[in-house]
Scaffold this active site. Structure first.
Site, PDB file in Angstrom:
ATOM      1  N   TYR A 221       0.837  -1.191   0.000  1.00  0.00           N
ATOM      2  CA  TYR A 221       0.000   0.000   0.000  1.00  0.00           C
ATOM      3  C   TYR A 221       0.881   1.252   0.000  1.00  0.00           C
ATOM      4  CZ  TYR A 221      -4.260   2.614   1.225  1.00  0.00           C
ATOM      5  OH  TYR A 221      -5.326   3.450   1.223  1.00  0.00           O
TER       6      TYR A 221
ATOM      7  N   CYS B   3      -8.472   9.307   1.559  1.00  0.00           N
ATOM      8  CA  CYS B   3      -7.747   8.048   1.353  1.00  0.00           C
ATOM      9  C   CYS B   3      -6.311   8.293   0.909  1.00  0.00           C
ATOM     10  CB  CYS B   3      -8.464   7.188   0.327  1.00  0.00           C
ATOM     11  SG  CYS B   3     -10.054   6.635   0.939  1.00  0.00           S
ATOM     12  N   HIS B   4      -6.137   9.052  -0.147  1.00  0.00           N
ATOM     13  CA  HIS B   4      -4.794   9.210  -0.679  1.00  0.00           C
ATOM     14  C   HIS B   4      -4.449  10.664  -0.950  1.00  0.00           C
ATOM     15  CE1 HIS B   4      -6.344   5.204  -1.705  1.00  0.00           C
ATOM     16  NE2 HIS B   4      -5.234   4.845  -1.117  1.00  0.00           N
ATOM     17  N   GLY B   5      -5.234  11.571  -0.378  1.00  0.00           N
ATOM     18  CA  GLY B   5      -4.828  12.975  -0.375  1.00  0.00           C
ATOM     19  C   GLY B   5      -4.995  13.730  -1.678  1.00  0.00           C
TER      20      GLY B   5
END
Lengths: 424, 173
Positions: A295, B137-139
């Site tokens: 991840y 979640c991932h910016g």
């Protein structure tokens, strides 16, 4: 390799059966008489531990299915039903959920054992690649299993991971719609994941048989990484390996039991006890610990397709390790430089795992990029170059010599003279 | 059997023809097994959603569900509209003027699918560095026009097919 004895049943009925289907002879030659190198250490017990973990997951999984309801309305409640109402349901579910983590813990130790002792090198390339395939199957199975309780983490893990495929140019969106069976993760997705989560462990079982078969064709590697040369180098599987594996397994089960009985939710996320809500993403979503390094790699690359490619490449590169490692010497015991890089790689992987759990911002992103770069440099640059740069230490003449030297009581004159030379 | 001098024979032709028919037959048999996973008739038949805009105050973002996905309806303030229009297109990773993302005469209404174009999380409204949305979640940061400004997402938030049924209601889908 020749066995220490052959199977000759005294019982007449058994002999009659054996002449028609030599299954007992096969078991005997594989798990009783099978010659194992006499210098195997406890890192070699994880193959057996993994086999047992697969059986544990199969048995608890098959039982859990008897109570689980694979619908978007019923899944979450049925898991709570298992926890609260089903006799010993809490135990079975906690074993199954923590069993997945233990399975991955064991497989990571098993993989790094292989990397340290060069277990992927000629003639064990196919054995190693089967192992990488098993690892991928395990990841797919674990991921789909995690979706089934249909909590918030389940739902959003399913959404994020299936969306990885949308990075594929042109056909990506069509593939994702196909995977979902709709325009978002929903009941059709849950049902197909349930079906595949039941199927894949049996596929794993089949590939494990191939893995063990390949192992028994080429023979086990060993901590010295040298070939078995005579019967003196080996001991029969039973009782030596059987007892050693059993002892390793019991120690491993103590750890497993500690998780199941004392901290069963330690490795999970509280958010997964909230029913799935397609309209709200939890503020901080992270995968299970065993996916964190991958991840981190996914998030380190500032491009969607690039991140997805890097993540899959980080696993795919393992397939090529037998050819990327140019050194003729297998075991890191005799590779002074590789041994250091091995430990750096292990620390880098743990570091990636740590970063995978952190929010994707600021210094964490920069660190993740550096470690991701190092991960690939290790396999693509360092590993091939080391074979040319490194001067390995002299290998022992045989496994038995190395074992007997190490365990010789008072240092004999010859041994005292010889050991500095061997170690230097 | 074919020999080097005899060239191709009837038997070669039969081998190839048999293999070809077998391949086509296998593909035909596999297709239903693959296609059953695509959205079924009941999913495809999901009706369009009609939304009354009157209760949505200026500066408010409302989330409605369409095809199982969230849709954001943002009643933008003047300042938000100006911010979106003042942004030079050259600064955008996925250049698209704000005017193209709203219906003419309804500049205050922005309707976008609330699914981050990175990996499908639902972004949070009125957050991030551009006053629009921020994906936890991932910016990824989106601006007041739902356009990607910073982060891993490759594209702007999708504008679904919709139309104004009246001045105060829209039909999505």
């Amino acid at each position: 390799m020749s066995g220490h004895e052959t199977f000759q049943p005294q019982n007449k009925a058994l002999a009659w059966f054996e002449r028609r289907l030599p299954v007992f002879g096969l078991l005997h030659s594989s798990f009783v008489a099978y010659p194992t190198p006499r210098n195997l250490n406890y890192w070699w017990t994880f193959g057996g531990i993994l086999s047992v973990m697969l059986v544990v997951q199969l048995v608890t999984g098959i039982v859990l299915v008897m109570h689980f309801v694979p619908t978007s309305a019923g899944a979450f409640d049925s898991v709570e039903h298992i926890m609260r109402n089903v006799n010993y349901g809490w135990l079975l579910r906690y074993i199954h959920a923590n069993g997945a983590s233990m399975f991955f813990l064991a497989v990571y130790i098993h993989i790094f054992r292989g990397l340290y002792y060069g277990s992927y090198k000629d003639p064990r390339e196919v054995l190693w690649i089967l192992g990488v395939i098993l690892f991928l199957l395990m990841m797919a199975t674990a991921f789909m299993g995690y979706v089934l309780p249909w909590g918030q983490m389940s739902f959003w893990a399913a959404t994020v991971i299936t969306n990885l495929f949308s990075a594929i140019p042109l056909v990506g969106d069509a593939i994702v719609t196909w995977l979902w069976g709709g325009y978002s993760v929903d009941e059709p997705t849950l049902k197909r994941f349930f079906s595949l989560h039941y199927l894949l462990p049996f596929v794993i079982f089949g590939v494990v048989l191939l893995h063990v078969w390949a192992l028994h064709v080429v023979g086990q590697n060993n901590p010295d990484g040298i070939d078995v040369k005579s019967n003196k180098d080996t001991v029969p599987f039973t009782p030596h390996a059987t007892v050693k594996d059993s002892f390793g397994l019991i120690c491993f089960f103590i750890l497993f039991a500690w998780f199941v009985f004392y901290i069963p939710n330690y490795l999970g996320h509280p958010d997964n006890y909230i029913p799935a809500n397609p309209l709200q993403t939890p503020p901080h979503i992270v995968p299970e610990w065993y996916f964190l390094p991958f991840y981190a790699i996914l998030r380190a690359i500032p491009s969607k397709l690039g991140g997805v490619v890097a993540m899959f490449a980080s696993i795919a590169v393992l397939v090529f390790v037998p050819w990327l490692d140019t050194s003729k010497v297998r075991s890191a015991r005799y590779r002074p430089l590789y041994r250091q890089f091995f430990w750096i790689l292990l620390i880098v992987c743990i570091g990636l795992g740590y970063l995978g759990a952190k929010p994707p911002e600021g210094g964490y992103v920069i660190a993740a990029r550096l470690l991701t770069a190092y991960y690939f440099i290790h396999f693509l640059v360092i590993l091939p170059l080391l074979g040319y740069i490194e001067t390995p230490k002299p290998l022992p003449a045989s496994i038995s010599e190395s074992v007997l030297k190490k365990h010789a009581g008072a240092p004999a004159a010859a041994g005292a003279v010889r050991s500095p030379e061997r170690n230097g | 059997m074919a020999t080097a001098t005899a060239g191709t024979t009837r038997r070669d032709f039969l081998y190839i023809a048999t293999a070809a028919v077998g391949a086509v037959g296998t593909a035909a048999a596999v297709w239903p097994l693959i296609h059953q996973m695509n959205p079924d008739a009941s999913v495809l038949a999901l009706a369009s959603t009609e939304v009354d805009l009157t209760p949505i105050a200026e500066g408010q973002i409302v989330t409605v569900k369409w095809r199982g996905k969230p849709v954001f309806i943002s009643h933008r303030t003047k300042k938000e509209i100006e911010e979106a229009r003042a942004t030079p297109l050259a600064q955008l990773p996925d250049p698209q003027p704000d005017q193209e993302r709203v219906k003419e005469g309804h500049d205050q209404w922005l309707v976008v699918v609330g699914v981050c174009t990175h990996l499908g999380c639902v972004p949070l409204g009125h957050q991030g560095d551009y006053d629009g949305w921020f994906c936890p979640c991932h910016g990824s940061h989106y601006d007041t026009s739902g356009r990607i400004r910073q982060g891993p997402a490759p594209a702007n938030l999708e504008v679904p097919t919709y139309e104004f049924v009246s001045d105060t209601s829209i039909r999505i889908g």
